[in-house]
Design a protein around this motif. Structure first.
Motif, short mmCIF file in Angstrom:
data_model
loop_
_atom_site.label_atom_id
_atom_site.label_comp_id
_atom_site.label_asym_id
_atom_site.label_seq_id
_atom_site.Cartn_x
_atom_site.Cartn_y
_atom_site.Cartn_z
N GLN A 151 0.83 -1.19 0.00
CA GLN A 151 0.00 0.00 0.00
C GLN A 151 0.87 1.25 0.00
N PHE A 152 0.43 2.26 -0.73
CA PHE A 152 1.18 3.51 -0.86
C PHE A 152 0.24 4.67 -0.55
N THR A 153 0.61 5.49 0.43
CA THR A 153 -0.21 6.64 0.82
C THR A 153 0.34 7.89 0.16
N LEU A 154 -0.52 8.63 -0.53
CA LEU A 154 -0.10 9.82 -1.26
C LEU A 154 -0.58 11.08 -0.56
N GLN A 155 0.31 12.08 -0.54
CA GLN A 155 0.00 13.41 -0.07
C GLN A 155 -0.10 14.33 -1.29
N PRO A 156 -0.66 15.54 -1.14
CA PRO A 156 -0.80 16.44 -2.30
C PRO A 156 0.50 16.62 -3.07
N ASN A 157 0.37 16.57 -4.41
CA ASN A 157 1.48 16.68 -5.37
C ASN A 157 2.36 15.44 -5.42
N ASP A 158 1.94 14.36 -4.78
CA ASP A 158 2.63 13.07 -4.94
C ASP A 158 2.12 12.37 -6.18
N LYS A 159 3.01 11.64 -6.84
CA LYS A 159 2.62 10.80 -7.97
C LYS A 159 3.11 9.38 -7.73
N PHE A 160 2.17 8.44 -7.76
CA PHE A 160 2.51 7.02 -7.64
C PHE A 160 2.63 6.45 -9.05
N THR A 161 3.74 5.72 -9.29
CA THR A 161 3.96 5.10 -10.59
C THR A 161 4.21 3.61 -10.40
N LEU A 162 3.51 2.81 -11.20
CA LEU A 162 3.68 1.36 -11.18
C LEU A 162 4.24 0.92 -12.53
N ALA A 163 5.43 0.34 -12.52
CA ALA A 163 6.07 -0.13 -13.74
C ALA A 163 6.84 -1.40 -13.45
N GLU A 164 6.66 -2.40 -14.31
CA GLU A 164 7.33 -3.70 -14.15
C GLU A 164 7.05 -4.31 -12.78
N GLY A 165 5.83 -4.11 -12.29
CA GLY A 165 5.42 -4.72 -11.03
C GLY A 165 5.90 -4.00 -9.78
N LYS A 166 6.63 -2.90 -9.94
CA LYS A 166 7.16 -2.17 -8.79
C LYS A 166 6.52 -0.78 -8.70
N GLY A 167 6.14 -0.40 -7.48
CA GLY A 167 5.52 0.89 -7.28
C GLY A 167 6.43 1.84 -6.53
N GLN A 168 6.33 3.12 -6.85
CA GLN A 168 7.11 4.12 -6.12
C GLN A 168 6.36 5.45 -6.11
N VAL A 169 6.63 6.25 -5.09
CA VAL A 169 5.97 7.55 -4.93
C VAL A 169 7.02 8.65 -5.02
N ASN A 170 6.76 9.65 -5.85
CA ASN A 170 7.65 10.79 -6.00
C ASN A 170 6.82 12.08 -6.05
N GLN A 171 7.44 13.19 -5.74
CA GLN A 171 6.80 14.48 -5.89
C GLN A 171 6.74 14.84 -7.38
N THR A 172 5.61 15.38 -7.82
CA THR A 172 5.51 15.81 -9.21
C THR A 172 6.34 17.08 -9.39
N GLU A 173 7.00 17.17 -10.54
CA GLU A 173 7.85 18.33 -10.82
C GLU A 173 7.03 19.56 -11.18
N SER A 174 5.81 19.32 -11.68
CA SER A 174 4.98 20.44 -12.14
C SER A 174 3.80 20.72 -11.24
N GLY A 175 3.75 20.06 -10.08
CA GLY A 175 2.61 20.25 -9.19
C GLY A 175 1.33 19.68 -9.76
N GLY A 176 1.46 18.70 -10.64
CA GLY A 176 0.29 18.06 -11.23
C GLY A 176 -0.17 18.67 -12.54
N VAL A 177 0.49 19.77 -12.98
CA VAL A 177 0.08 20.45 -14.21
C VAL A 177 0.24 19.52 -15.41
N GLU A 178 1.38 18.86 -15.51
CA GLU A 178 1.63 17.96 -16.63
C GLU A 178 0.61 16.83 -16.67
#
Length: 330
Positions: A225-252
């Motif tokens: 389970q991954f908990t996201l805060q505002p401007n966090d982006k969760f990405t799932l690729a090749e079965g692995k998930g990770q959470v990072n801050q968006t560079e554009s604040g979600g604009v992109e």
């Protein structure tokens, strides 16, 4: 109504006519309803075995017939023939698909109270739709996407189903969590705004949180389970998930909701899929190496030719357009 929906989806699976969205929905029903899951396992064992547990399978048949039998009709009789798998399948499909037809109006479209059970919205390329759900939540659906939702929410959770991309502005209701079910992950919220992107032809899935709080749970690993805060982006690729801050604040990630395209350091292969959905075209690369070239751009009102001309200033390539087909080459 959950039992009737389970019967309908099971019939479609046995008949080989179940969609990707419906497969997700059936999986969710099985995970959240132990009784339906037991019936499903017994039916699977019955179909795959040479010898059957007659007593248990008879009970399952009776329960299914009880759910699908309309009033004042002669009860359906199930004839089981051992050692003939195709007869087993034929009998089950006949009963269950017949049930779907008998309940066509009540089950597929209306409940006993007259409310729609599930509404399906499917968008084409270059098309977006906005729907307001029964609880007041607003969902904007991106192009080439499929979205299912109940006309009226009932039960402990507000469950919806997505394949593609959508932006959700969810009404807060702590007593009834809002859950977006997708093929690879579930996104649960109480009240928030977020974007979910999970196209079948992409090799990744992502959730971007604009405000509030969401919890992402992987389908293949409920403990992940991954908990996201505002401007966090969760990405799932090749079965692995990770959470990072968006560079554009979600604009992109949410530019599409304003009919714009924004991307940063995306390779041409990824950009081509954005173009295909946004402009309703099909892009072919005559030079595979061009797929690796990265671009950063922001498009507002440009058409496909104008957008490609902008990219040509960044990288030397040529293109031709024939109808809805676009060919990229050196």
């Amino acid at each position: 109504m959950t039992d009737q929906r389970f019967t309908e989806l099971l019939a479609k699976q046995l008949a080989g006519d179940i969609s990707a969205d419906e497969s997700i929905e059936l999986k969710s029903l099985l995970e959240n309803n132990s009784a339906s899951n037991r019936e499903y396992q017994l039916l699977q064992n019955y179909l795959q075995s040479e010898t059957e547990d007659e007593e248990n399978i008879d009970l399952v048949f009776e329960r299914i017939k009880t759910r699908i039998q309309p009033p004042a009709r002669t009860p359906l009789k199930v004839v089981k023939r051992k050692n003939f798998l195709w007869l087993k399948v034929a009998a089950l499909v006949a009963i269950l698909v017949g049930a779907v037809l008998l309940y066509n109006r009540e089950v597929l479209f209306f409940s006993n109270s007259g409310h729609l059970v599930l509404v399906k919205v499917q968008t084409k390329a270059a098309d977006t739709r906005t729907v307001t759900l029964g609880d007041g939540s607003v969902v904007k659906i991106n192009s080439s996407s499929r979205f299912r939702y109940p006309k009226k929410f009932s039960g402990d959770n507000r469950n919806v189903y997505l394949s593609g991309e959508a932006f959700f502005d969810v009404k807060k209701d702590p007593q009834h969590p809002f859950i977006v079910h997708t093929e690879k992950m579930d996104v649960q919220v109480l009240g928030t705004a977020f974007n979910v992107k999970i196209y079948p032809n992409d090799d990744f899935a992502e959730t971007t949180l604009i405000r509030g709080k969401v919890v992402v749970t992987l389908k293949d690993d409920k403990k992940a389970q991954f908990t996201l805060q505002p401007n966090d982006k969760f990405t799932l690729a090749e079965g692995k998930g990770q959470v990072n801050q968006t560079e554009s604040g979600g604009v992109e990630e949410t530019a599409w909701t304003s009919d714009e395209l924004v991307f940063k350091n995306k390779n041409f292969d990824q950009v081509s899929r954005l173009f295909e959905r946004h402009y309703d075209v099909k892009i072919f690369f005559k030079d595979p190496d061009l797929k690796k070239v990265e671009f950063t751009a922001h498009f507002t009102k440009e058409n496909i030719s104008e957008a490609l001309d902008v990219l040509k200033f960044i990288e030397n390539f040529n293109y031709s357009i024939k109808g809805k087909n676009v060919y990229i080459f050196r």
